[in-house]
Design an enzyme around this catalytic site. Sequence first.
Site, PDB file in Angstrom:
ATOM      1  N   ARG A 266       9.956  -0.057   0.713  1.00 55.67           N
ATOM      2  CA  ARG A 266      10.042   1.369   0.390  1.00 55.67           C
ATOM      3  C   ARG A 266      10.300   1.563  -1.109  1.00 55.67           C
ATOM      4  O   ARG A 266      10.977   0.755  -1.759  1.00 55.67           O
ATOM      5  CB  ARG A 266      11.165   2.040   1.181  1.00 55.67           C
ATOM      6  N   HIS A 267       9.774   2.645  -1.646  1.00 57.67           N
ATOM      7  CA  HIS A 267       9.928   2.970  -3.071  1.00 57.67           C
ATOM      8  C   HIS A 267      11.382   3.237  -3.446  1.00 57.67           C
ATOM      9  O   HIS A 267      12.252   3.471  -2.595  1.00 57.67           O
ATOM     10  CB  HIS A 267       9.087   4.203  -3.412  1.00 57.67           C
TER      11      HIS A 267
ATOM     12  N   GLU B  88       2.862   8.843   2.156  1.00 53.02           N
ATOM     13  CA  GLU B  88       3.797   9.339   3.170  1.00 53.02           C
ATOM     14  C   GLU B  88       3.126  10.410   4.025  1.00 53.02           C
ATOM     15  O   GLU B  88       2.120  11.015   3.643  1.00 53.02           O
ATOM     16  CB  GLU B  88       5.051   9.901   2.478  1.00 53.02           C
TER      17      GLU B  88
ATOM     18  N   ARG C 181       5.848   7.494  -7.006  1.00 54.09           N
ATOM     19  CA  ARG C 181       7.087   6.782  -6.706  1.00 54.09           C
ATOM     20  C   ARG C 181       6.825   5.390  -6.140  1.00 54.09           C
ATOM     21  O   ARG C 181       7.594   4.456  -6.401  1.00 54.09           O
ATOM     22  CB  ARG C 181       7.955   7.608  -5.747  1.00 54.09           C
TER      23      ARG C 181
ATOM     24  N   HIS D  14       6.221   4.226   1.896  1.00 51.17           N
ATOM     25  CA  HIS D  14       7.229   5.263   2.103  1.00 51.17           C
ATOM     26  C   HIS D  14       7.882   5.069   3.466  1.00 51.17           C
ATOM     27  O   HIS D  14       7.282   4.490   4.382  1.00 51.17           O
ATOM     28  CB  HIS D  14       6.570   6.630   2.017  1.00 51.17           C
TER      29      HIS D  14
END
Length: 217
Positions: free
Chosen positions: A16-17, A90, A66, A158
């Site tokens: 995940r970012h 996302e 991101r 995401h």
Amino acid sequence: MNGTNGGRGRRVVLWRHGQTAWNIERRFQGSLDIELTDTGIAQARRAARLLAALGPDAIVASDLKRAAATAAELAAVTGLEVSHDAALRETYAGQWQGLTHDEIMARFGAEYTAWKRGEPVRRGGGELESEVADRAAPVVLESAEKLPDGGTLVVVSHGGTIRTTIGRLLGLEPRTWEALGGLSNCCWSVLGEGLRGWRLLEHNAGSLPEPVLGDDD
């Protein structure tokens, strides 16, 4: 969807970012393009140094800022190029996007509760979770198929997309995907390939995986 080619021992790291300002505000980002904070960049740099130790063979990432910025930190350490794919974005959540958690509960409380119960809900008029998996999981599988035997793929995406992708690759029913807890910023989950398909080895991890010894006793 969870089939493999004879158990080639490949590994997929779903990362995940890093943190964004909207994460701090508990504001639903969805497919909106929000940048990392300075803390998020620092998180990505720390995690990248750890993930580089796994010797990744390839990196594929969402094209949202991101995720792309997070992936760039691993690319800088490993020298690998990042392949960006919009299918790893996302969940598009329509009217929920840009709202805080409290605002969502106030305006869409019944919809939120139904989603948490595992019902197929188009949050804010957006995508179903199964539709997110329909677009994201094939990208992961196609990228993993290109790995050498025993190779490692890092997927930078995401929280919601990672959860749905894990659920699909493990062959779980969509109504059960919520049982997979969320990922903290810049934490990751690891899927390993075996003769019977993909297996969840690590979830919401922030340190390198340790060998599992005697897991059945």
